[in-house]
Each structure stands twice: as structure tokens, then as C-alpha cells.
Design a protein around this motif. Structure first.
Motif, PDB file in Angstrom:
ATOM      1  N   UNK A 117       0.474  -1.583   0.482  1.00 20.29           N
ATOM      2  CA  UNK A 117      -0.064  -0.129  -0.392  1.00 20.29           C
ATOM      3  C   UNK A 117       1.135   0.888  -0.340  1.00 20.29           C
ATOM      4  N   UNK A 118       1.982   1.510   0.733  1.00 25.80           N
ATOM      5  CA  UNK A 118       2.610   2.445   0.971  1.00 25.80           C
ATOM      6  C   UNK A 118       4.295   2.782   0.138  1.00 25.80           C
ATOM      7  N   UNK A 119       4.666   1.341   0.269  1.00 30.30           N
ATOM      8  CA  UNK A 119       6.090   0.621   0.662  1.00 30.30           C
ATOM      9  C   UNK A 119       7.308   1.407   1.539  1.00 30.30           C
ATOM     10  N   UNK A 143      12.993   3.310   9.729  1.00 25.53           N
ATOM     11  CA  UNK A 143      12.275   3.350   8.689  1.00 25.53           C
ATOM     12  C   UNK A 143      12.443   2.858   7.497  1.00 25.53           C
ATOM     13  N   UNK A 144      11.647   1.818   6.850  1.00 27.08           N
ATOM     14  CA  UNK A 144      11.603   1.206   5.841  1.00 27.08           C
ATOM     15  C   UNK A 144      11.353   1.092   4.449  1.00 27.08           C
ATOM     16  N   UNK A 145      11.680   1.085   3.895  1.00 26.09           N
ATOM     17  CA  UNK A 145      11.416   0.658   2.572  1.00 26.09           C
ATOM     18  C   UNK A 145      11.856  -0.341   1.192  1.00 26.09           C
ATOM     19  N   UNK A 146      11.367  -0.679   0.816  1.00 24.71           N
ATOM     20  CA  UNK A 146      11.696  -1.763  -0.775  1.00 24.71           C
ATOM     21  C   UNK A 146      12.231  -0.907  -1.806  1.00 24.71           C
ATOM     22  N   UNK A 147      13.181  -1.459  -2.470  1.00 31.78           N
ATOM     23  CA  UNK A 147      13.877  -0.530  -3.619  1.00 31.78           C
ATOM     24  C   UNK A 147      13.101  -1.327  -4.951  1.00 31.78           C
ATOM     25  N   UNK A 148      13.345  -0.828  -6.078  1.00 34.25           N
ATOM     26  CA  UNK A 148      13.139  -1.331  -7.221  1.00 34.25           C
ATOM     27  C   UNK A 148      13.220  -2.599  -7.539  1.00 34.25           C
ATOM     28  N   UNK A 149      14.286  -3.368  -7.464  1.00 36.25           N
ATOM     29  CA  UNK A 149      14.626  -4.905  -7.392  1.00 36.25           C
ATOM     30  C   UNK A 149      12.865  -5.610  -6.585  1.00 36.25           C
ATOM     31  N   UNK A 150      12.951  -4.960  -5.535  1.00 37.17           N
ATOM     32  CA  UNK A 150      12.453  -5.417  -5.148  1.00 37.17           C
ATOM     33  C   UNK A 150      10.627  -5.867  -5.632  1.00 37.17           C
ATOM     34  N   UNK A 151      10.350  -4.774  -6.640  1.00 33.52           N
ATOM     35  CA  UNK A 151       9.186  -4.421  -6.892  1.00 33.52           C
ATOM     36  C   UNK A 151       9.615  -5.238  -7.913  1.00 33.52           C
ATOM     37  N   UNK A 164       6.404  -8.120  -9.379  1.00 33.04           N
ATOM     38  CA  UNK A 164       5.705  -8.336 -10.312  1.00 33.04           C
ATOM     39  C   UNK A 164       4.718  -6.669 -10.256  1.00 33.04           C
ATOM     40  N   UNK A 165       5.935  -6.154  -9.052  1.00 33.08           N
ATOM     41  CA  UNK A 165       4.658  -4.520  -8.881  1.00 33.08           C
ATOM     42  C   UNK A 165       3.912  -4.709  -7.695  1.00 33.08           C
ATOM     43  N   UNK A 166       3.776  -5.669  -7.457  1.00 31.67           N
ATOM     44  CA  UNK A 166       3.180  -6.243  -5.873  1.00 31.67           C
ATOM     45  C   UNK A 166       3.554  -5.253  -4.694  1.00 31.67           C
ATOM     46  N   UNK A 167       4.327  -5.472  -4.561  1.00 27.82           N
ATOM     47  CA  UNK A 167       5.371  -4.519  -3.642  1.00 27.82           C
ATOM     48  C   UNK A 167       5.906  -3.619  -4.085  1.00 27.82           C
ATOM     49  N   UNK A 182       0.912  -3.292  -9.308  1.00 27.06           N
ATOM     50  CA  UNK A 182       0.595  -2.442 -10.029  1.00 27.06           C
ATOM     51  C   UNK A 182       1.491  -2.508 -11.236  1.00 27.06           C
ATOM     52  N   UNK A 183       1.472  -1.942 -12.228  1.00 20.09           N
ATOM     53  CA  UNK A 183       2.135  -2.854 -13.726  1.00 20.09           C
ATOM     54  C   UNK A 183       2.902  -1.341 -14.623  1.00 20.09           C
ATOM     55  N   UNK A 184       2.754  -0.299 -13.362  1.00 14.76           N
ATOM     56  CA  UNK A 184       3.069   0.714 -14.024  1.00 14.76           C
ATOM     57  C   UNK A 184       4.609   1.225 -14.151  1.00 14.76           C
TER      58      UNK A 184
END
Length: 340
Positions: free
Chosen positions: A32-34, A237-245, A249-252, A296-298
Motif C-alpha cells: 500500500x505505501x512502500x 524507517x524501512x522502504x523497498x527498492x526497485x528490485x523488490x518491486x 511483479x509490482x505488488x510490493x 501495480x504494473x506502472x
């Protein structure tokens, strides 16, 4: 959660929760937020204090001592960067920092992928002899937390908990930045809006440090404004990067974030980037149908060919380094045309 468009503050995830509760909250927060606050991580308060104390001492060093380990001297993008010495999307960031990675021998050279230059020795300021030991302890503590998070995420998405382990075996390309944002700067851009190029980031921010903002909205609603993210004592404060997205498949989602200096005080922060081996490809997970339908495929490279996301971590990191530090690239003969 009621949807990212209505989010006004980051969710809180407790690593001490039961496996079922933890996995559900991790999955939804990153979908939802990342971004989220992480508590219950068991990183000792004494180590946190040592890291923040070392950061203060670093930035109190004479400018000449910091410049002696300037990043431009390093073919591995390691070392100190002055205020205004880094770029995001071509615009100047107003922060000073030191970049530190695993202390390893250089492996770059003719005939090898350019991104292998990202491995090599660090530059350590002579006035802080304790800094290497503090950084080693920090890397070990946060690597353990990050591995735990990745295993719970994998399980929450219907995969084996160890599905990501091989990508991080032996020589993960972790990176630690120690950063100071000044009270006054020539611009409100402490660091411009960006998404992290790797897998997972754990950020330590000194309590009271203002300025961090996270983009609200996703997909076609990415202009919904910004969420202010104040530092919380005892929380990362935790966030994910592009490779986990990409891996999901864009879910995270790897969410844009920035540091806005408008009306804020000084900010000290220490982001820890948990990244795989430079040559590793992050596996793409097969999500359960109900989760895949919500992806989210964007993010796909086809929608932004000028900013591709590479599946090999080193290529993604190299792209980011060349763009952020063109002076280092020029000093060592790295061509921006070889980003890919």
C-alpha cells in the motif's frame, strides 16, 4: 488499510509479532505505501547511540580532513561528498555525506562489466579511528534484520522463505551512507525525489530530524502529494527498492521519497542499503492469483525507457552512481553512455 490515497502517516510493523501477523502487516505495508516504521528489531540502543555519535563527530571534522577522503578520489564511489556535490535527476542535492561499503579488494578491470568497479576499499577519515569498527557492527546488525524481513516477505507472498538467500550469499553489496542536511541551504532540495535502486533500505534518523517525505498515491495517482515522515526513537524507517518491486511483479512498491529542507532544522540520517551481490539476479516470484491481480504494473521499463530497471543489481546500481556523481565518473573515465 484503506488505500494509499488516504494514508497520512506511515504504518508501524513490529518484528516481535507472531509470524502470521508480521507477514500480513509487512505485505500490506509494502504493497500500500512502500514505507513503514519498524520496531521490535532488537538492534541495541547502545549501538544506535554509537552510530549517531560517530556521525556527529564526522561532520565536526575540519573540512580539509573530510576532503582528504573525497569520493572523487575513489574509482569505487566510496568516500566523502561535500554539500552540493551530488545530483538527483540532474538537480543539486544539499547534503554532505560519506559512502561506505564492504571492505573488499577491487575486482573491476578491462573486459569486465563496469559495475564491478563498485566493489573495492573504503576511504576512512584519519580523525575517526573507531569508525570502521562501528560501521562493521552496524552492517552486521542491520543485515540480520534485513534478511529476516526478506524471508517473512517471501513467505507472505506464497514463496519459500529462503527464495532470496542465494542472491545475498557470500558478497552482498551493502552500502551505508552517513548524511548531514544543513539548517540553511541554497535550495530546499536536500535530496530530490527518487526510488532506491536496490532491494531494501533501513533508515536511522536522529530523533527530531525533519524533512523526509514519502509520495502518496501510486500508478496513475502518483501526484497525490507527500506524507511527512518524522523520525521516531527506537524505530527504523524501512522502504523497498526497485528490485523488490520487480521481483514481485509490482505488488510490493518502491515509492518515491525526498528530503525537503524548507523550514526544517538540521537532519542527521544513516541509511543502510541491503543489496545482493553485484552480479546477482533477483528471482521473480510467482504470486497467488489474488495478489497478482492487485499488482501495480506502472513500474515497467517499457513505460519509462529513459530509466530502465535492470534485473542484475550491479547494472541498476551503476546507473544510479553515474547519474548521481558525474564528477567521479569523469575522474575515472567512466562513460555515462555505458549506463546499461
Amino acid at each position: 488499510m484503506s488505500g494509499v490515497g488516504s494514508v497520512t502517516a506511515l504504518p508501524v510493523v513490529d518484528l516481535r509479532a507472531s509470524s502470521g501477523q508480521l507477514r500480513g502487516s509487512l505485505r500490506e505495508a509494502a504493497h500500500e505505501v512502500g514505507f513503514f516504521y519498524l520496531i521490535g528489531h532488537d538492534v541495541p540502543d547502545a549501538l544506535v547511540s554509537r552510530v549517531l555519535d560517530a556521525a556527529r563527530k564526522l561532520f565536526e571534522l575540519p573540512q580539509a580532513d573530510k576532503d582528504a577522503v573525497a569520493m572523487v578520489r575513489s574509482p569505487h564511489f566510496r568516500g566523502y561528498t561535500r554539500l552540493g556535490g551530488e545530483l538527483t535527476l540532474g538537480e543539486v542535492d544539499w547534503r554532505e555525506q560519506i559512502d561506505i561499503g564492504p571492505e573488499r579488494a577491487s575486482i573491476g578491470g578491462p573486459g569486465k562489466p563496469d559495475y564491478l568497479w563498485l566493489q573495492g576499499p573504503n576511504q576512512w577519515p584519519a580523525g575517526l579511528p573507531d569508525l570502521p569498527g562501528i560501521v562493521d557492527a552496524w552492517d552486521a546488525a542491520l543485515s540480520s534484520v534485513a534478511r529476516t524481513l526478506l524471508r517473512h516477505w517471501a513467505a507472505s507472498l506464497g514463496s519459500r522463505p529462503d527464495v532470496f538467500d542465494s542472491a545475498f550469499a557470500e558478497t552482498p553489496a551493502t552500502l551505508i551512507k552517513i548524511i548531514r542536511y544543513p539548517v540553511r541551504a541554497a535550495s530546499t532540495q536536500g535530496v530530490g525525489a527518487h526510488r532506491d535502486a536496490g532491494v531494501l533500505t533501513l533508515l536511522l534518523a536522529e530523533p527530531g530530524s525533519p524533512g523526509l517525505q514519502v509520495r502518496r498515491g501510486k500508478g496513475t495517482h502518483r501526484d497525490d502529494g507527500w506524507i511527512d515522515v518524522p523520525a521516531r526513537k527506537g524505530a527504523f524507517i524501512v522502504n523497498i527498492g526497485e528490485l523488490l518491486e520487480v521481483a514481485t511483479g509490482g505488488y510490493l512498491r518502491a515509492t518515491e521519497h525526498r528530503v525537503n529542507l524548507h523550514g526544517s532544522g538540521e537532519r542527521i540520517s544513516v541509511p543502510f542499503f541491503f543489496n545482493p551481490r553485484l552480479d546477482a539476479r533477483i528471482p521473480v516470484l510467482s504470486l497467488p492469483d489474488e495478489l497478482a491481480a492487485r499488482a501495480d504494473k506502472s513500474w515497467t521499463a517499457a513505460e519509462n525507457p529513459s530509466d530502465p530497471i535492470f534485473s542484475v543489481y550491479g547494472r541498476n546500481a551503476w546507473k544510479s552512481r553515474l547519474r548521481a556523481h558525474p564528477d567521479v565518473a569523469d575522474a575515472h573515465g567512466y562513460s555515462s553512455s555505458r549506463v546499461g
